[in-house]
Write an enzyme that holds these catalytic residues in place. Structure first.
Site, short mmCIF file in Angstrom:
data_model
loop_
_atom_site.label_atom_id
_atom_site.label_comp_id
_atom_site.label_asym_id
_atom_site.label_seq_id
_atom_site.Cartn_x
_atom_site.Cartn_y
_atom_site.Cartn_z
N SER A 144 0.71 -1.18 0.00
CA SER A 144 -0.09 -0.13 -0.02
C SER A 144 0.90 1.31 -0.01
O SER A 144 1.96 1.04 0.26
CB SER A 144 -0.74 0.06 1.21
OG SER A 144 -1.52 1.30 1.61
N TYR A 156 -1.26 -1.64 10.25
CA TYR A 156 -1.47 -2.09 8.56
C TYR A 156 0.00 -1.29 8.06
O TYR A 156 0.53 -1.91 7.18
CB TYR A 156 -2.64 -1.24 8.32
CG TYR A 156 -2.92 -1.38 6.65
CD1 TYR A 156 -3.62 -2.31 6.03
CD2 TYR A 156 -2.77 -0.08 5.80
CE1 TYR A 156 -3.75 -2.69 4.92
CE2 TYR A 156 -2.76 -0.19 4.69
CZ TYR A 156 -3.44 -1.43 4.05
OH TYR A 156 -3.81 -1.35 2.71
N1 NAD Z 1 -8.85 -0.38 -1.08
C1 NAD Z 1 -7.93 0.37 -0.92
O1 NAD Z 1 -7.96 1.46 -1.05
C2 NAD Z 1 -6.41 -0.23 -0.81
C3 NAD Z 1 -5.42 0.63 -0.80
C4 NAD Z 1 -4.03 0.34 -0.80
C5 NAD Z 1 -3.90 -1.13 -0.73
N2 NAD Z 1 -4.86 -2.02 -0.86
C6 NAD Z 1 -4.81 -3.48 -0.56
O2 NAD Z 1 -5.23 -4.22 -1.72
C7 NAD Z 1 -5.60 -5.61 -1.04
C8 NAD Z 1 -7.08 -5.61 -1.28
O3 NAD Z 1 -7.72 -4.74 -0.35
P1 NAD Z 1 -9.29 -4.48 -0.65
O4 NAD Z 1 -9.51 -2.95 -0.28
O5 NAD Z 1 -9.81 -5.00 -1.87
O6 NAD Z 1 -9.91 -5.25 0.76
P2 NAD Z 1 -11.45 -5.80 0.94
O7 NAD Z 1 -11.57 -5.69 2.40
O8 NAD Z 1 -12.37 -5.17 0.28
O9 NAD Z 1 -11.07 -7.45 0.69
C9 NAD Z 1 -10.35 -8.13 1.33
C10 NAD Z 1 -10.81 -9.61 1.24
O10 NAD Z 1 -9.91 -10.29 2.01
C11 NAD Z 1 -10.74 -11.37 2.64
N3 NAD Z 1 -10.00 -11.97 4.01
C12 NAD Z 1 -9.92 -11.27 5.00
N4 NAD Z 1 -9.13 -11.87 5.92
C13 NAD Z 1 -8.73 -13.23 5.22
C14 NAD Z 1 -8.02 -14.06 5.71
N5 NAD Z 1 -7.75 -14.22 6.99
N6 NAD Z 1 -7.83 -15.07 4.71
C15 NAD Z 1 -8.51 -15.02 3.50
N7 NAD Z 1 -9.31 -13.92 3.06
C16 NAD Z 1 -9.35 -12.95 4.04
C17 NAD Z 1 -11.92 -10.71 3.06
O11 NAD Z 1 -13.00 -11.63 3.31
C18 NAD Z 1 -12.24 -9.83 1.88
O12 NAD Z 1 -12.88 -10.64 0.70
C19 NAD Z 1 -5.08 -5.46 0.45
O13 NAD Z 1 -3.88 -6.08 0.39
C20 NAD Z 1 -5.04 -3.90 0.72
O14 NAD Z 1 -4.19 -3.79 1.80
C21 NAD Z 1 -6.14 -1.69 -0.78
#
Ligand code: NAD
Length: 257
Positions: A144, A156
């Site tokens: 991130s 995080y």
């Molecule tokens: N959305 C953002 O703004 C953003 C920004 C920077 C980085 N990211 C990174 O992108 C990735 C996805 O983020 P997102 O926003 O799509 O997240 P999200 O919360 O929408 O989805 C995450 C998914 O992970 C699953 N999950 C949670 N714990 C779990 C576990 N222990 N084992 C297996 N699955 C599990 C959840 O059920 C969910 O479906 C992450 O690594 C996040 O750090 C997201």
């Protein structure tokens, strides 16, 4: 199937929602055989069925990435069904109850590190033998901008910073086996989890958007496109690098007196 990932076997963790589901759809559209991993059973099964309904190949495999036994089961099922593993996308995330270091509870810190840092450790460790047997592979890890820029969320940030170091080391140590390891650092992306949070703070959201030179936050598909590139042969000489997908956030802002 045609496409940039034709017949590649790809495990995507946390793929039932958000960026993970966009990656699963995009990978399948590019010809990959997608293992949709998540702890959310119904959403994961629905997504795999949707992909198959559109002529793609996908299977849902339930599992918590922070549990070694679940990860071993996921790898075993993948190899049993598809004969090997070409791509791992470390995407699953836990980010609830985080905050400044004074407010952060120890159990929240532990759970965040368990899912966001130990999870990729367990998954990467588990897929490497299968990738070696295949003569190579590509590991794509979602970090991130929080790892590179002070943006709040202590646990995080620690996990996402650790991931960059760990996954660059994987690139250095496993390049000789044809295994590449790259990191994506997205900025704010319009996922349900993210929007549910920002809906409570509309003024804060307007300020956040204004921090982005492109004047908007990103779409899950825009991260998925980078993941396809890193998973495919198009990036065959790219390893150990950090790919920022952030609408220019880290570049800074135009300065006016
Ligand atoms: N959305 C953002 O703004 C953003 C920004 C920077 C980085 N990211 C990174 O992108 C990735 C996805 O983020 P997102 O926003 O799509 O997240 P999200 O919360 O929408 O989805 C995450 C998914 O992970 C699953 N999950 C949670 N714990 C779990 C576990 N222990 N084992 C297996 N699955 C599990 C959840 O059920 C969910 O479906 C992450 O690594 C996040 O750090 C997201």
């Amino acid at each position: 199937m045609t496409g940039r990932l034709r017949d590649r076997v790809a495990i995507i963790t946390g793929a039932a929602g958000g960026i993970g589901s966009a990656m699963a759809r995009t990978f399948a559209a590019e010809g990959a055989r997608v293992v949709v991993n998540d702890i959310a059973g119904e959403a994961g099964r629905d997504l795999a069925a949707e992909i198959r309904g559109q002529g793609g190949e996908a299977v849902f495999v339930a599992g918590d990435v922070s549990r070694a036994a679940d990860v071993a089961g996921m790898v075993e099922q993948t190899v049993g069904r598809y004969g090997g593993i070409d791509v791992l996308v470390n995407n699953a995330i836990y980010a609830e109850g985080d905050g400044t270091i004074e407010r952060l509870e120890e159990d929240v810190f532990d759970r965040t590190i368990a899912v966001c840092l130990k999870g990729p450790f367990l998954c990467t460790k588990a897929v490497i033998p299968a990738m070696k047997a295949r003569g190579g592979g590509s590991i794509v890890t979602l970090s991130s901008v929080n790892a590179l820029f002070a943006f709040g969320e202590t646990a995080y940030t620690a996990a996402k910073g650790g991931l960059i170091s760990m996954m660059r080391l994987v690139a250095a140590e496993y390049g000789e086996f044809g295994i590449r390891s790259n990191i994506i650092c997205p900025g704010t992306i319009e996922t349900k989890t993210c929007m549910d949070y920002w809906e409570r703070f509309p003024e804060g959201f307007a300020k956040l958007r204004a921090m982005y030179p492109l004047g908007r936050i990103g779409q899950p598909r825009e991260v998925a496109e980078m993941a396809v590139f890193l998973a495919s042969a198009e990036s065959s000489f790219v390893t150990g690098s950090v790919h920022v997908v952030d609408g220019g956030l880290l570049a800074g802002r135009r300065f006016e007196l």
